[in-house]
Design an enzyme around this catalytic site. Structure first.
Site, PDB file in Angstrom:
ATOM      1  N   VAL A   1     141.649  12.703  66.666  1.00 37.10           N
ATOM      2  CA  VAL A   1     142.939  12.460  67.316  1.00 37.10           C
ATOM      3  C   VAL A   1     143.491  11.162  66.743  1.00 37.10           C
ATOM      4  CG1 VAL A   1     144.047  11.737  69.459  1.00 37.10           C
ATOM      5  CG2 VAL A   1     142.546  13.693  69.463  1.00 37.10           C
ATOM      6  N   SER A   2     144.740  11.199  66.301  1.00 35.55           N
ATOM      7  CA  SER A   2     145.388   9.974  65.826  1.00 35.55           C
ATOM      8  C   SER A   2     146.169   9.350  66.967  1.00 35.55           C
ATOM      9  CB  SER A   2     146.326  10.269  64.650  1.00 35.55           C
ATOM     10  OG  SER A   2     147.449  11.002  65.093  1.00 35.55           O
ATOM     11  N   THR A   3     146.431   8.067  66.876  1.00 34.16           N
ATOM     12  CA  THR A   3     147.197   7.355  67.909  1.00 34.16           C
ATOM     13  C   THR A   3     148.560   7.993  68.101  1.00 34.16           C
ATOM     14  OG1 THR A   3     146.061   5.322  67.308  1.00 34.16           O
ATOM     15  CG2 THR A   3     148.057   5.108  68.625  1.00 34.16           C
TER      16      THR A   3
END
Length: 499
Positions: free
Chosen positions: A8-10
């Protein structure tokens, strides 16, 4: 053994609200067992191929520890089609089955085509998200909405997404402008003095720091926000996010003035006072020179042999008489390295250095011998020290990477370790530049007549002036032709590095 990979990316957390836990739950359910190897990258962009958990996964795959990899979706592996295909190819060569929760991609021409199409669509979606986000921000800016809280001293962001004045902080800003522009103030036109004064009063900065740096004061004085003109869309940060995650610097390119947008906010100082402050800032360097300074023979050449700091000239008093020293001490506000306090009489250092330089220019053969000794010792020793520091940085990074790969995420502050890895990489890069520079200098000194040319220029200059009655500027010119740096180890040990 079965393995799962989640990411998961920010950016995606903010936009979609997706989470690592939900992906793990779905992948474990797909695996049909809780006995799986888990690889999770949290806060890493899908555009990057270099990610800690993904690197561990690929290494374990090469070691034959994995029989099947389960991933929530192809774009969890990567947002870039080429990277997806690289990972897929590595896994298939090791006989590892790649399974996705969202979709069944058979190992067939049709399945590979569909897999490639999904990758291309993921990359397209990433680009569209960026475009929509950027366009939306720009539209809000045009309406006078402030997108991001700039954390300016004297202001706070309100619910209407604009800035309003915090009166207690605004008083500090006004005091800075008043002290800087008031001719009757003893701080008139002295940024460093204002910073020291604020520190002494115990006034915190906007971030709560106890020490004011002169650059912070200068930035406040230069910021047009304080006259009610807040600039937005000032920097082009394209590629900055990916660069920082890859361990590189933030990319901040200043946009042309015509592309920026000015948002009206309440002013803390008048237009007239702000403009006058800019005029004084522009003239400050020239004004300082008008007061006159003591002419130092070795200005800009002296360095402390103990801590490596530059040593600057200082005026001291003894029995009512002025005398001058070179001192390893930084007295400006917010200096990161204050120095070790070593000092040496200017007159003594001048005598030693000029005495040696005069011997060089009157005995060229001695100069050549000195250069040979310098090549064999000083630069070689420095090169060895730098190489040791490079090895320390490399080993430090490797230990931290191993720590991440062997530790459970709950037992480790991953973000703190990442920060340390990035700092060590920056240090290593800086040392490598220094290492290459010194190596180049050694080779050039061996294969060229640079030192001889420096001596020739000094001799030519000497022949053009009265050698029996040299003025300070004449000595200074000759020294600058020959000397690169002067290292003060102690009161009796001086190293002169020549060009």
């Amino acid at each position: 053994m079965k393995a799962i990979y989640v990411r998961v990316s920010t950016e995606e957390q903010a936009i979609k609200g997706s989470s690592i836990d939900s992906q793990i739950e779905a992948c474990v359910k797909k695996a049909g067992t809780t006995n799986v190897l888990k690889y999770a990258d949290e806060g890493f962009s899908g555009e990057l191929l270099e990610r800690p958990a993904l690197n561990r996964l690929r290494e374990d795959a090469r070691k034959g520890l994995i029989t099947e990899l389960i991933c929530y979706d192809p774009d969890r592996l990567s947002r870039k089609l080429m990277n997806q295909l690289i990972i897929d190819d590595e896994l298939r060569k090791k006989g590892i089955v790649l399974t996705f929760v969202n979709g069944d991609y058979a190992d067939s021409p049709e399945g590979q085509l569909f897999f490639s199409m999904r990758g291309a669509i993921s990359e397209f979606e990433k680009a569209k998200i960026k475009e929509r986000t950027s366009t939306g921000r720009l539209q809000k800016i045009k309406k006078g909405i402030i997108i991001k809280d700039p954390s300016l001293l004297g202001y706070r962001m309100n619910k209407e997404r604009t800035l309003e004045i915090i009166e207690e902080e605004a008083k500090v800003v006004r005091m800075i402008f008043d002290l800087f522009t008031d001719h009757s103030s003893h701080f008139f036109n002295r940024v460093n003095g204002i910073a020291l004064h604020l520190t002494k009063l115990g006034i915190p900065t906007k971030r709560g720091a106890k020490v004011w740096h002169r650059q912070v004061v200068r930035q406040i004085l230069m910021n047009p926000s304080y006259k009610g003109k807040y600039e937005q869309y000032k920097y082009d940060t394209e590629g900055s996010y990916v660069s920082k995650q890859a361990g590189g610097p933030a990319i901040m390119k200043l946009r042309p003035e015509e592309e920026r947008y000015v948002t009206e906010i309440p002013s803390v100082v008048s237009d007239e006072q702000w403009e006058y402050a800019q005029e004084l800032l522009g003239k400050s360097r020239r004004k300082q020179l008008q007061y006159g300074t003591h002419p130092y023979l070795l200005s800009g050449l002296v360095r402390c042999g103990k801590c490596g700091n530059t040593m600057t000239g200082k005026k001291r008093k003894s029995h009512g008489e002025d005398f001058y020293v070179y001192e390893c001490r930084k007295n400006y506000a917010g200096a990161k390295n204050r120095g070790c306090g070593k000092s040496m009489s200017e007159n003594k250092l001048n005598r030693i250095v000029w005495g040696e330089i005069y011997k060089f220019i009157t005995n060229p053969e001695k100069y050549r011998v000195y250069k040979e000794e310098e090549k064999a010792t000083h630069k070689a020793d420095e090169l060895e020290l730098i190489q040791k520091e490079i090895e320390k940085a490399k080993k430090g990074r490797q230990r931290l990477i191993t720590l991440i790969s062997l530790s459970e995420e709950d037992d480790l502050d991953i973000e703190e370790v990442k920060t340390q890895i990035v700092e060590l990489q920056k240090k290593q890069n800086h040392l490598m530049i220094q290492h290459d520079k010194i190596e180049k200098e050694i080779k050039e000194s061996e294969g060229s007549a640079a030192g001889e040319n420096a001596l020739k220029r000094a001799l030519d200059y000497l022949s053009s002036v009265n050698a029996d009655n040299l003025k300070l500027e004449d000595k200074k010119a000759i020294i600058n032709f020959i000397v690169e740096e002067i290292f003060i180890v102690d009161s009796e040990t001086i190293h002169i590095r020549t060009h």
